[in-house]
Scaffold this motif. Structure first.
Motif, short mmCIF file in Angstrom:
data_model
loop_
_atom_site.label_atom_id
_atom_site.label_comp_id
_atom_site.label_asym_id
_atom_site.label_seq_id
_atom_site.Cartn_x
_atom_site.Cartn_y
_atom_site.Cartn_z
N UNK A 184 0.85 -1.19 0.00
CA UNK A 184 0.00 0.00 0.00
C UNK A 184 0.90 1.25 0.00
N UNK A 185 1.01 1.86 -1.18
CA UNK A 185 1.89 3.03 -1.32
C UNK A 185 1.14 4.35 -1.17
N UNK A 186 -0.15 4.29 -0.87
CA UNK A 186 -0.96 5.51 -0.86
C UNK A 186 -0.59 6.44 0.29
N UNK A 192 1.73 0.26 7.07
CA UNK A 192 1.08 -0.42 5.95
C UNK A 192 2.08 -1.23 5.11
N UNK A 193 3.31 -1.34 5.60
CA UNK A 193 4.35 -2.07 4.90
C UNK A 193 4.43 -3.49 5.47
N UNK A 216 11.48 2.36 -2.07
CA UNK A 216 12.11 1.71 -3.21
C UNK A 216 11.16 0.72 -3.88
N UNK A 217 10.45 -0.08 -3.08
CA UNK A 217 9.48 -1.02 -3.64
C UNK A 217 8.36 -0.28 -4.37
N UNK A 218 7.91 0.81 -3.79
CA UNK A 218 6.84 1.58 -4.42
C UNK A 218 7.33 2.27 -5.70
N UNK A 219 8.60 2.66 -5.72
CA UNK A 219 9.16 3.26 -6.93
C UNK A 219 9.20 2.23 -8.07
N UNK A 220 9.58 1.01 -7.75
CA UNK A 220 9.57 -0.06 -8.75
C UNK A 220 8.16 -0.28 -9.27
N UNK A 221 7.19 -0.28 -8.35
CA UNK A 221 5.78 -0.46 -8.75
C UNK A 221 5.36 0.61 -9.75
N UNK A 289 1.53 -9.45 6.20
CA UNK A 289 0.73 -9.50 4.98
C UNK A 289 -0.32 -10.59 5.07
N UNK A 290 0.05 -11.73 5.64
CA UNK A 290 -0.91 -12.81 5.84
C UNK A 290 -2.07 -12.39 6.73
N UNK A 291 -1.76 -11.67 7.80
CA UNK A 291 -2.82 -11.17 8.69
C UNK A 291 -3.74 -10.21 7.95
#
Length: 488
Positions: A184-186, A192-193, A216-221, A289-291
């Motif tokens: 969730x990059x919003x 939220x990570x 960095x992950x959100x930039x790739x997205x 993330x599973x939760x």
């Protein structure tokens, strides 16, 4: 299309450590034409004591075949270079030993490693659906009540997409992972990570470092949204953005969808009992993330879900607990995951401990010679039945050779070469040629060199301690002139 093989490959050990045949038989499929005329080998392993349930195992992201081998690289001729994938292979073996029929299939990224365009999640999903139809057509599953989907890692995403496309659902689904890797990059909040908790625990990252990881992950997205596959393959993969990098086999379509895919609607639609297992220390599909998926399923009114966190477990599921949990859950009518290790579990765990003991002893021996007593003890243990993978035989063979135990080294190289999916097979044939040359058995040496030349993977093997680089040129020179030993 359907033929039965006679090979028996699964075994357990008795209380004295002796291997026992399970009476397991293989049912082979394929290679078969799939929905777009690809050919993907598959197999069904049906134990003599089968319970009637068929576990269709969907492996993770790394290209893999139907027998428990992965291939993260391929050679200059487009052949996949394989190695046994520990969890995949153990799942096939252990669950069959526990009385379940296990169905597996090769991934198209393994069979066609250099094909462009690369697979999408839709491709992988339709492959599984085709396989389910074949299992039904051939009578391996009499009805969908016989079938249980098991998705591991990225395979948990594929499993959820399969459920969303089926009219008739299987009896249950097991997700070894969260079926989601979305971020969730919003808000750009580390709350939220999904990786924040496990990164704090295992990597000791500060909140500032966690925010950097998330950015960095959100930039790739965002960057994936703005490019096509050509740019991804030819430029982006090679740029190793932000230090993450991409493997050669990774798919633009899968990497793009993974960042945003949400499995909840598909899982609710299927409405079947669901077991979600996640290791406490899983960094790829973490508990957080599973939760997130579990809580949203419960909020949607879905109450057929069992969520199990395995203490101390990681993404590769190295503990035996996961097998006992799945068996207990299915045996209880999908209601309970409490388990105790039975006699078979104890034997399998003991056998794994034997393998670990030999591997640890062998790994502690340096290359270069001077450790004859220690390496001969490892050789004795391996010959007496301590389990050792092909790479272990390769390592031991080199160490035996370094201490002039050429007879034992040749035997060890031969064992390493017997694994047709091993990366050490090529080098083992070269060294068997070397040893036969040193024994003045030139005709035999030439046959081993010729076999090695046909197996050359496209990159050399380097023995830095001996200043030897084994490549095509080296082998062709050995075909002209015999190997006379290490030049000091």
């Amino acid at each position: 299309m359907h033929s039965r093989g006679a090979a028996v490959d699964l075994s357990i050990v008795d209380k004295n450590g002796k291997l026992l045949d399970m009476g397991t038989e293989y049912d082979f499929f394929g290679p078969e034409a799939h929905y777009d005329y690809t050919k993907l080998p598959a197999q069904v392993i049906r134990p003599a004591n089968n319970s009637g349930k068929v576990l269709l195992f969907i492996n993770g992201s790394t290209p893999s075949d139907e027998k428990g081998y992965l291939g993260a690289n391929w050679d200059s001729k487009g052949r996949m270079i394989s190695a046994k994938q520990d969890f995949y292979y153990r799942f096939i073996s252990v669950m069959a030993m526990k009385g379940f029929t296990v169905a597996t299939m090769a991934k198209r990224s393994y069979v066609y490693p250099t094909r462009i365009p690369r697979p999408s999640f839709a491709d992988l999903t339709l492959d599984v659906i085709y396989y389910i139809n074949e299992l039904k057509r051939t009578g391996i599953i009499r009805s969908m009540d016989d079938l249980v989907l098991v998705g591991y890692s990225e395979g948990s995403i594929v499993a959820s997409k399969v459920l969303g496309m089926l009219k008739d659902q299987p009896s249950a689904c097991v997700l070894l992972g969260s079926a989601a890797s979305l971020c969730d990059c919003s808000t750009m909040s580390i709350d939220n990570f999904g990786k924040s908790d496990v990164y704090r625990k295992l990597k000791k990252l500060t909140d500032e470092q966690l925010l950097t990881e998330m950015k960095q992950l959100c930039a790739i997205q965002e960057e994936l949204k703005a490019m096509d596959e050509t740019e991804f393959e030819n430029e982006y993969k090679k740029s190793k953005p932000y230090g993450f990098g991409f493997a050669d086999w990774e798919s633009y379509y899968i990497d793009k969808e993974t960042k945003t895919y949400d499995p909840v609607s598909n899982l609710v639609y299927a409405g079947i009992p669901l077991l979600m297992c996640i290791g406490e220390d899983d960094q790829a599909m973490p508990v957080k993330t599973g939760h997130y998926v579990y809580d949203r399923l419960r909020n949607a009114g879905f109450d057929k879900i069992t969520f199990r966190i395995i203490p101390g477990e990681v993404h590769s599921y190295k503990k035996h607990d996961v097998f006992a949990i799945i068996a207990a859950w299915l045996g209880s009518g999908m209601t309970c995951t409490d388990f105790t290790f039975d006699a078979t579990d104890s034997l399998i765990i003991a056998e794994a401990a034997r393998a670990s003991k030999l591997t640890d002893l062998l790994s502690a021996i340096p290359y270069g010679g001077g450790y004859e007593k220690q390496v001969m003890e490892c050789y004795r243990m391996a010959c007496e039945g301590y389990p050792l993978e092909s790479n272990g035989w390769w390592s031991m063979a080199l160490k035996l050779f370094a201490d002039n135990r050429t007879k034992e080294a040749f035997s060890a190289f031969k064992r390493a070469a017997s694994d047709t999916a091993s990366i050490s097979r090529f080098g083992s044939y070269v060294w068997m040629g070397h040893i036969r040359d040193m024994q003045d058995r030139r005709k035999e040496a030439l046959k081993y060199y010729e076999t090695a030349l046909a197996l050359f993977p496209g990159f050399p093997i380097q023995h830095d301690n001996w200043k030897i680089v084994i490549d095509e040129a080296w082998i062709r020179e050995r075909l002209r002139t015999p190997f006379r030993g290490i030049q000091k």
